[in-house]
Scaffold this motif. Sequence first.
Motif, short mmCIF file in Angstrom:
data_model
loop_
_atom_site.label_atom_id
_atom_site.label_comp_id
_atom_site.label_asym_id
_atom_site.label_seq_id
_atom_site.Cartn_x
_atom_site.Cartn_y
_atom_site.Cartn_z
N ILE A 39 3.80 -3.56 -1.91
CA ILE A 39 2.19 -2.36 -1.68
C ILE A 39 1.07 -3.11 -1.79
O ILE A 39 0.67 -4.46 -2.89
CB ILE A 39 2.35 -1.52 -3.35
N TYR A 45 -2.30 5.08 1.30
CA TYR A 45 -0.88 5.60 0.72
C TYR A 45 -0.59 6.96 0.55
O TYR A 45 -1.23 7.53 -0.50
CB TYR A 45 0.55 4.44 0.68
N THR A 47 3.23 8.51 -0.64
CA THR A 47 3.95 8.53 -1.40
C THR A 47 4.52 9.42 -0.91
O THR A 47 4.70 10.17 -1.39
CB THR A 47 3.51 7.71 -2.66
N LEU A 64 5.46 2.23 -10.34
CA LEU A 64 3.87 1.84 -9.92
C LEU A 64 2.99 1.76 -10.99
O LEU A 64 2.31 0.15 -9.76
CB LEU A 64 3.30 3.02 -9.31
N ILE A 70 -1.45 6.89 -9.16
CA ILE A 70 -0.72 7.82 -7.90
C ILE A 70 -1.31 9.13 -8.27
O ILE A 70 -1.31 9.68 -9.50
CB ILE A 70 0.24 7.96 -8.06
N LEU A 117 -3.42 6.42 -3.84
CA LEU A 117 -1.73 7.08 -3.50
C LEU A 117 -2.03 7.73 -3.92
O LEU A 117 -2.44 8.42 -5.23
CB LEU A 117 -0.95 6.04 -4.78
N GLY A 119 1.54 11.88 -4.42
CA GLY A 119 2.23 11.26 -3.99
C GLY A 119 2.98 12.97 -3.71
O GLY A 119 2.08 13.95 -4.00
N LEU A 148 4.25 5.75 2.34
CA LEU A 148 5.16 4.65 1.87
C LEU A 148 6.65 5.10 1.14
O LEU A 148 6.50 5.35 0.12
CB LEU A 148 4.30 4.26 -0.40
N VAL A 150 10.01 6.18 -0.90
CA VAL A 150 10.06 5.43 -2.14
C VAL A 150 12.06 5.78 -1.87
O VAL A 150 11.87 7.34 -2.05
CB VAL A 150 9.76 5.89 -3.42
N PHE A 173 10.79 0.59 -3.33
CA PHE A 173 10.19 0.90 -2.19
C PHE A 173 9.67 0.55 -1.29
O PHE A 173 10.60 -0.98 -1.47
CB PHE A 173 8.77 0.68 -3.32
N PRO A 176 6.19 0.21 4.85
CA PRO A 176 5.00 1.17 5.01
C PRO A 176 4.98 1.74 6.79
O PRO A 176 5.26 0.39 6.96
CB PRO A 176 3.41 1.35 4.68
#
Length: 210
Positions: A39, A45, A47, A64, A70, A117, A119, A148, A150, A173, A176
């Motif tokens: 990261i 990003y 996520t 994280l 996030i 970030l 999510g 990103l 996960v 992770f 990207p």
Amino acid sequence: MTDQLKDLLKGGLYAFISFFFFLLAKILFRLRVKGKEIIDHDSHYITVARHRSYWDIPLLTAALGWRNRIHFIARKGLLRNPLFNPLIKLYATTIDHDNFNKADFRRMLQAIKRERLIGIFPEGTTRRRVDPKSGAIHFARLTGKKFLPVNIRANGPYPPRYPFRYPQITISFGRPFTVSELESETVKMASRAERYRLLSERLMEQIDAV
């Protein structure tokens, strides 16, 4: 209270919450985290992860850490839960999944542009065997942000079987990537609806491959 002070307090509260989630994840799930060093703290990003349990959110927050705050996209129905309501208002943007409208679209777009970030769970639900929605692809195109990926792996029953059966969780992770990297000549030649469906499937494949 100034906006700067509000953000400072919000960051301090988030640091406490993420540390609490980390301790909880270590005790209950024996959490292991891989690939976090990938990261870039100067990059923004989207996520993305599969959504199998409501534990996904605290576990991802724990993995994280407090330095990577996030902001989630969440169902507005979660606001009815008095336990989660304050946290959702602070660290999530709520939308109506069932009746998504222009106001929801604007809120999502503003949040994705604003937050470093964001999510998103492309499936939009914890139910199994549900096709991913194309929203993540669409907003990545509009904002130019990288994904990103996960992967939340569980060695044991997940969601947990209460009160004592908690799986060991490993959160990995991945590298990207952009929407363009998901595309191929086949995808580009498809109709718009088919193109977004294929890209959404490839996005989930990238998550599973991490």
